[in-house]
Scaffold this motif. Structure first.
Motif, PDB file in Angstrom:
ATOM      1  N   VAL A   1       1.127  -1.225   0.226  1.00  0.00           N
ATOM      2  CA  VAL A   1       0.164   0.087  -0.123  1.00  0.00           C
ATOM      3  C   VAL A   1       0.835   1.318   0.065  1.00  0.00           C
ATOM      4  O   VAL A   1       1.620   1.291   0.733  1.00  0.00           O
ATOM      5  CB  VAL A   1      -0.899  -0.172   1.178  1.00  0.00           C
ATOM      6  N   GLN A   2       0.634   2.155  -0.965  1.00  0.00           N
ATOM      7  CA  GLN A   2       1.368   3.756  -0.943  1.00  0.00           C
ATOM      8  C   GLN A   2       0.346   4.566  -1.013  1.00  0.00           C
ATOM      9  O   GLN A   2      -0.755   4.575  -1.826  1.00  0.00           O
ATOM     10  CB  GLN A   2       2.226   3.429  -2.056  1.00  0.00           C
ATOM     11  N   LEU A   3       0.433   5.626  -0.307  1.00  0.00           N
ATOM     12  CA  LEU A   3      -0.542   6.518  -0.131  1.00  0.00           C
ATOM     13  C   LEU A   3       0.476   7.936  -0.192  1.00  0.00           C
ATOM     14  O   LEU A   3       1.299   8.111   0.674  1.00  0.00           O
ATOM     15  CB  LEU A   3      -1.345   6.823   0.815  1.00  0.00           C
ATOM     16  N   VAL A   4       0.285   8.668  -1.199  1.00  0.00           N
ATOM     17  CA  VAL A   4       1.283   9.952  -1.405  1.00  0.00           C
ATOM     18  C   VAL A   4       0.325  11.252  -1.675  1.00  0.00           C
ATOM     19  O   VAL A   4      -0.338  11.341  -2.543  1.00  0.00           O
ATOM     20  CB  VAL A   4       2.292   9.854  -2.690  1.00  0.00           C
ATOM     21  N   GLU A   5       0.469  12.077  -0.500  1.00  0.00           N
ATOM     22  CA  GLU A   5      -0.245  13.312  -0.376  1.00  0.00           C
ATOM     23  C   GLU A   5       0.444  14.362  -1.350  1.00  0.00           C
ATOM     24  O   GLU A   5       1.953  14.571  -1.328  1.00  0.00           O
ATOM     25  CB  GLU A   5      -0.211  13.909   1.057  1.00  0.00           C
ATOM     26  N   SER A   6      -0.090  15.303  -1.620  1.00  0.00           N
ATOM     27  CA  SER A   6       0.525  16.376  -2.227  1.00  0.00           C
ATOM     28  C   SER A   6      -0.715  17.738  -2.229  1.00  0.00           C
ATOM     29  O   SER A   6      -1.699  17.416  -1.478  1.00  0.00           O
ATOM     30  CB  SER A   6       0.719  16.370  -3.635  1.00  0.00           C
ATOM     31  N   GLY A   7      -0.132  18.877  -2.340  1.00  0.00           N
ATOM     32  CA  GLY A   7      -1.113  20.050  -2.232  1.00  0.00           C
ATOM     33  C   GLY A   7      -1.044  21.057  -1.078  1.00  0.00           C
ATOM     34  O   GLY A   7      -1.686  22.092  -1.015  1.00  0.00           O
ATOM     35  N   GLY A   8      -0.140  20.690   0.060  1.00  0.00           N
ATOM     36  CA  GLY A   8      -0.062  21.463   1.207  1.00  0.00           C
ATOM     37  C   GLY A   8       0.812  22.564   0.635  1.00  0.00           C
ATOM     38  O   GLY A   8       1.404  22.782  -0.143  1.00  0.00           O
ATOM     39  N   GLY A   9       1.035  23.412   1.784  1.00  0.00           N
ATOM     40  CA  GLY A   9       1.570  24.919   1.656  1.00  0.00           C
ATOM     41  C   GLY A   9       1.223  25.690   2.581  1.00  0.00           C
ATOM     42  O   GLY A   9       0.361  25.755   3.667  1.00  0.00           O
ATOM     43  N   LEU A  10       1.462  27.050   2.559  1.00  0.00           N
ATOM     44  CA  LEU A  10       1.335  28.211   3.112  1.00  0.00           C
ATOM     45  C   LEU A  10       0.034  29.037   2.315  1.00  0.00           C
ATOM     46  O   LEU A  10       0.149  29.380   1.203  1.00  0.00           O
ATOM     47  CB  LEU A  10       2.655  29.298   3.259  1.00  0.00           C
ATOM     48  N   VAL A  11      -0.769  29.174   3.076  1.00  0.00           N
ATOM     49  CA  VAL A  11      -2.088  29.978   2.602  1.00  0.00           C
ATOM     50  C   VAL A  11      -2.423  30.906   3.707  1.00  0.00           C
ATOM     51  O   VAL A  11      -2.232  30.735   4.975  1.00  0.00           O
ATOM     52  CB  VAL A  11      -3.308  29.175   2.251  1.00  0.00           C
ATOM     53  N   GLN A  12      -2.971  32.296   3.216  1.00  0.00           N
ATOM     54  CA  GLN A  12      -3.545  33.242   4.294  1.00  0.00           C
ATOM     55  C   GLN A  12      -4.902  32.680   4.765  1.00  0.00           C
ATOM     56  O   GLN A  12      -5.691  31.970   4.294  1.00  0.00           O
ATOM     57  CB  GLN A  12      -3.719  34.581   3.368  1.00  0.00           C
ATOM     58  N   PRO A  13      -5.306  33.339   5.879  1.00  0.00           N
ATOM     59  CA  PRO A  13      -6.465  33.061   6.580  1.00  0.00           C
ATOM     60  C   PRO A  13      -7.648  33.329   5.566  1.00  0.00           C
ATOM     61  O   PRO A  13      -7.497  34.596   4.902  1.00  0.00           O
ATOM     62  CB  PRO A  13      -6.509  33.964   7.832  1.00  0.00           C
ATOM     63  N   GLY A  14      -8.680  32.588   5.307  1.00  0.00           N
ATOM     64  CA  GLY A  14      -9.846  32.788   4.530  1.00  0.00           C
ATOM     65  C   GLY A  14      -9.339  32.056   3.002  1.00  0.00           C
ATOM     66  O   GLY A  14     -10.474  32.130   2.108  1.00  0.00           O
ATOM     67  N   VAL A  22      -2.955  10.272  -3.961  1.00  0.00           N
ATOM     68  CA  VAL A  22      -2.763   9.183  -4.896  1.00  0.00           C
ATOM     69  C   VAL A  22      -2.440   7.868  -4.240  1.00  0.00           C
ATOM     70  O   VAL A  22      -1.268   7.758  -3.478  1.00  0.00           O
ATOM     71  CB  VAL A  22      -1.709   9.318  -5.879  1.00  0.00           C
ATOM     72  N   ALA A  23      -3.128   6.871  -4.323  1.00  0.00           N
ATOM     73  CA  ALA A  23      -3.217   5.431  -3.856  1.00  0.00           C
ATOM     74  C   ALA A  23      -2.703   4.670  -4.710  1.00  0.00           C
ATOM     75  O   ALA A  23      -3.219   4.550  -5.890  1.00  0.00           O
ATOM     76  CB  ALA A  23      -4.547   5.069  -3.129  1.00  0.00           C
ATOM     77  N   SER A  24      -2.119   3.547  -4.367  1.00  0.00           N
ATOM     78  CA  SER A  24      -1.816   2.407  -5.049  1.00  0.00           C
ATOM     79  C   SER A  24      -1.335   1.170  -4.313  1.00  0.00           C
ATOM     80  O   SER A  24      -1.084   1.285  -2.986  1.00  0.00           O
ATOM     81  CB  SER A  24      -0.349   2.591  -5.781  1.00  0.00           C
ATOM     82  N   GLY A  25      -1.302  -0.152  -4.820  1.00  0.00           N
ATOM     83  CA  GLY A  25      -0.910  -1.000  -4.057  1.00  0.00           C
ATOM     84  C   GLY A  25      -2.215  -1.945  -3.585  1.00  0.00           C
ATOM     85  O   GLY A  25      -2.008  -3.019  -2.736  1.00  0.00           O
ATOM     86  N   PHE A  26      -3.385  -1.427  -3.743  1.00  0.00           N
ATOM     87  CA  PHE A  26      -4.685  -2.190  -3.261  1.00  0.00           C
ATOM     88  C   PHE A  26      -5.838  -1.824  -4.139  1.00  0.00           C
ATOM     89  O   PHE A  26      -5.673  -0.923  -4.916  1.00  0.00           O
ATOM     90  CB  PHE A  26      -4.878  -1.900  -1.788  1.00  0.00           C
ATOM     91  N   SER A 109      -3.435   2.057   6.767  1.00  0.00           N
ATOM     92  CA  SER A 109      -2.345   2.603   6.184  1.00  0.00           C
ATOM     93  C   SER A 109      -2.496   4.231   6.286  1.00  0.00           C
ATOM     94  O   SER A 109      -3.703   4.896   6.284  1.00  0.00           O
ATOM     95  CB  SER A 109      -2.351   1.869   4.792  1.00  0.00           C
ATOM     96  N   TRP A 110      -1.123   4.783   6.428  1.00  0.00           N
ATOM     97  CA  TRP A 110      -1.107   5.981   6.401  1.00  0.00           C
ATOM     98  C   TRP A 110      -0.065   6.657   5.268  1.00  0.00           C
ATOM     99  O   TRP A 110       1.023   5.980   5.114  1.00  0.00           O
ATOM    100  CB  TRP A 110      -0.225   6.511   7.660  1.00  0.00           C
ATOM    101  N   GLY A 111      -0.367   7.920   4.664  1.00  0.00           N
ATOM    102  CA  GLY A 111       0.761   8.353   4.040  1.00  0.00           C
ATOM    103  C   GLY A 111       1.743   9.197   4.997  1.00  0.00           C
ATOM    104  O   GLY A 111       1.575   9.036   6.002  1.00  0.00           O
ATOM    105  N   GLN A 112       2.636   9.800   3.958  1.00  0.00           N
ATOM    106  CA  GLN A 112       3.605  10.409   4.709  1.00  0.00           C
ATOM    107  C   GLN A 112       3.356  11.834   5.479  1.00  0.00           C
ATOM    108  O   GLN A 112       3.910  12.526   6.294  1.00  0.00           O
ATOM    109  CB  GLN A 112       4.777  10.686   3.835  1.00  0.00           C
TER     110      GLN A 112
END
Length: 120
Positions: A1-14, A22-26, A109-112
């Motif tokens: 099982v592999q779980l790979v997150e993306s899209g995080g970052g710095l954002v202003q309030p509001g 993206v999941a794989s292995g199952f 299972s958990w992603g990173q």
């Protein structure tokens, strides 16, 4: 099982961010998925869950009406759309797989994780 997150970052309030996993292995379409988060010094919190076919969703009270979880079983992805972000949403966000088709099954299972920081 592999779980790979993306899209995080710095954002202003509001502001808004969209996290993707993206999941794989199952057989993705057979399992419910959830997003968790953990802020420094705080306990891990269940943010949102979605059933295997996407017909049922569940949200923490703290994000209800602002966050939307969705999935695309053809692409093996689960997303978390986050709107009207607040500083208290700052945390590491984790994509997780549950052991069955409903979100009452245990996480196995958990992603990173991906960091989300809401700050001006």
């Amino acid at each position: 099982v592999q779980l790979v997150e993306s899209g995080g970052g710095l954002v202003q309030p509001g502001g808004s961010l969209r996290l993707s996993c993206v999941a794989s292995g199952f057989t993705f379409s057979s399992y419910a998925m959830s997003w968790y988060r953990q802020a420094p010094g705080k306990e891990r919190e269940l943010v949102a869950s979605i059933s295997s076919r996407g017909g049922s969703t569940n949200y923490a009270d703290s994000v209800k009406g602002r966050f939307t979880i969705s999935r695309d079983n053809a692409k093996n992805t689960v997303d978390l759309q986050m709107n009207s972000l607040k500083p208290e949403d700052t945390a590491v966000y984790y994509c997780t797989k549950r052991g069955g088709g409903t979100f009452y099954s245990r996480v196995d299972s958990w992603g990173q994780g991906t960091q989300v920081t809401v700050s001006s």
